[in-house]
Design a protein around this motif. Structure first.
Motif, PDB file in Angstrom:
ATOM      1  N   LEU A  56      23.253 -80.536  52.061  1.00 38.44           N
ATOM      2  CA  LEU A  56      22.145 -79.630  52.335  1.00 38.44           C
ATOM      3  C   LEU A  56      21.091 -79.880  51.266  1.00 38.44           C
ATOM      4  O   LEU A  56      21.330 -79.661  50.079  1.00 38.44           O
ATOM      5  CB  LEU A  56      22.638 -78.179  52.304  1.00 38.44           C
ATOM      6  N   TRP A  57      19.924 -80.383  51.690  1.00 38.95           N
ATOM      7  CA  TRP A  57      18.865 -80.844  50.799  1.00 38.95           C
ATOM      8  C   TRP A  57      17.691 -79.862  50.794  1.00 38.95           C
ATOM      9  O   TRP A  57      17.236 -79.464  51.853  1.00 38.95           O
ATOM     10  CB  TRP A  57      18.343 -82.200  51.265  1.00 38.95           C
ATOM     11  N   ARG A  58      17.184 -79.525  49.611  1.00 37.83           N
ATOM     12  CA  ARG A  58      15.986 -78.681  49.481  1.00 37.83           C
ATOM     13  C   ARG A  58      14.781 -79.603  49.721  1.00 37.83           C
ATOM     14  O   ARG A  58      14.468 -80.455  48.893  1.00 37.83           O
ATOM     15  CB  ARG A  58      15.922 -78.044  48.100  1.00 37.83           C
ATOM     16  N   THR A  59      14.115 -79.459  50.859  1.00 36.25           N
ATOM     17  CA  THR A  59      13.095 -80.426  51.269  1.00 36.25           C
ATOM     18  C   THR A  59      11.954 -80.553  50.255  1.00 36.25           C
ATOM     19  O   THR A  59      11.529 -81.668  49.948  1.00 36.25           O
ATOM     20  CB  THR A  59      12.536 -80.087  52.667  1.00 36.25           C
ATOM     21  N   PRO A  81      12.716 -75.233  54.939  1.00 38.47           N
ATOM     22  CA  PRO A  81      12.963 -75.420  53.508  1.00 38.47           C
ATOM     23  C   PRO A  81      14.204 -76.263  53.205  1.00 38.47           C
ATOM     24  O   PRO A  81      14.353 -76.784  52.112  1.00 38.47           O
ATOM     25  CB  PRO A  81      13.148 -74.005  52.970  1.00 38.47           C
ATOM     26  N   TRP A  82      15.109 -76.377  54.173  1.00 40.44           N
ATOM     27  CA  TRP A  82      16.374 -77.079  53.952  1.00 40.44           C
ATOM     28  C   TRP A  82      16.625 -78.088  55.065  1.00 40.44           C
ATOM     29  O   TRP A  82      16.293 -77.844  56.225  1.00 40.44           O
ATOM     30  CB  TRP A  82      17.540 -76.092  53.892  1.00 40.44           C
ATOM     31  N   LEU A  83      17.257 -79.219  54.699  1.00 41.98           N
ATOM     32  CA  LEU A  83      17.663 -80.252  55.645  1.00 41.98           C
ATOM     33  C   LEU A  83      19.165 -80.458  55.493  1.00 41.98           C
ATOM     34  O   LEU A  83      19.643 -80.766  54.395  1.00 41.98           O
ATOM     35  CB  LEU A  83      16.922 -81.562  55.359  1.00 41.98           C
ATOM     36  N   LEU A  84      19.900 -80.272  56.572  1.00 42.07           N
ATOM     37  CA  LEU A  84      21.349 -80.443  56.581  1.00 42.07           C
ATOM     38  C   LEU A  84      21.652 -81.782  57.243  1.00 42.07           C
ATOM     39  O   LEU A  84      21.396 -81.962  58.431  1.00 42.07           O
ATOM     40  CB  LEU A  84      22.006 -79.301  57.368  1.00 42.07           C
ATOM     41  N   SER A  85      22.160 -82.730  56.457  1.00 41.10           N
ATOM     42  CA  SER A  85      22.402 -84.073  56.980  1.00 41.10           C
ATOM     43  C   SER A  85      23.889 -84.330  57.177  1.00 41.10           C
ATOM     44  O   SER A  85      24.730 -83.765  56.480  1.00 41.10           O
ATOM     45  CB  SER A  85      21.838 -85.132  56.030  1.00 41.10           C
ATOM     46  N   ALA A  86      24.170 -85.222  58.133  1.00 43.67           N
ATOM     47  CA  ALA A  86      25.534 -85.706  58.345  1.00 43.67           C
ATOM     48  C   ALA A  86      25.447 -87.080  58.991  1.00 43.67           C
ATOM     49  O   ALA A  86      24.652 -87.303  59.901  1.00 43.67           O
ATOM     50  CB  ALA A  86      26.336 -84.751  59.226  1.00 43.67           C
TER      51      ALA A  86
END
Length: 190
Positions: free
Chosen positions: A136-139, A90-95
């Motif tokens: 942190l993105w809600r996919t 459900p979530w994507l954590l990008s950096a």
């Protein structure tokens, strides 16, 4: 707090590193490649970590699945599109790969912040500056908006944020220090 089973990590490593002069992902801090440092920070909070390498696959010294940007020259937004398309959580954590000072502890505030109603939780530095590549993105809600922006050639992350419900989350210390050129590192690193 978001559980690791609900989060996919994404290292944004698809840039051309033109200001750096060589592939930034392989530059080192304390003898460790940037890509490995950012991967480790994300892996502490994610079920799986992906690496967006642009439109061509690149091999990096990390245990991560490579995802490819849907368009050439699309910058971080194209890498985000690739990660969102492949994320199974459900979530994507990008950096971004040019955040080698990022640590698992520095990311905790993003994962602990309440997300009710937010499409994205964006890291901000102590001065209040947004770092949209660290978020942190809600996919489910973000993926279609990102796909629309990519299709329209609107590739600026700030334009994307204008279309989403954003919650800013402060990240302490120098964890969000971008390394865009070798001079941004200390003399012993690089």
């Amino acid at each position: 707090m978001h559980r690791p089973d609900d989060v996919t990590g994404l290292v944004l490593a698809g840039g051309g590193s033109t200001r750096f002069g060589r592939d930034k992902a392989l530059a080192a801090l304390g003898g460790v490649p940037f890509v490995a440092l950012v991967h480790a920070a994300l892996a502490a909070h994610a079920r799986e970590v992906l690496v967006a390498t642009g439109t061509e696959p690149r091999a990096y010294p990390v245990a991560a699945r490579v995802v490819l940007d849907p368009v050439a020259g699309g910058g971080p937004l194209a890498g985000l599109a690739a990660g969102l398309a492949d994320a199974e959580t459900p979530w994507l954590l990008s950096a971004a790969v040019d955040l080698p000072y990022l640590t698992p502890a520095a990311l905790r505030p993003l994962l602990a912040a309440p997300a009710d109603g937010a499409d994205v939780l964006v890291a901000t530095d102590p001065g209040g500056g947004r770092q949209p590549t660290c978020a942190l993105w809600r996919t489910r809600t973000v993926e279609p908006v990102v796909a629309e922006h990519v299709a329209a050639g609107r590739l600026a992350l700030r334009d994307l944020l204008d279309r989403l419900a954003v919650r800013e989350v402060r990240v302490e210390g120098g964890a969000l220090h971008n390394v865009n050129a070798p001079g941004d590192l200390g003399p012993a690193d690089g």
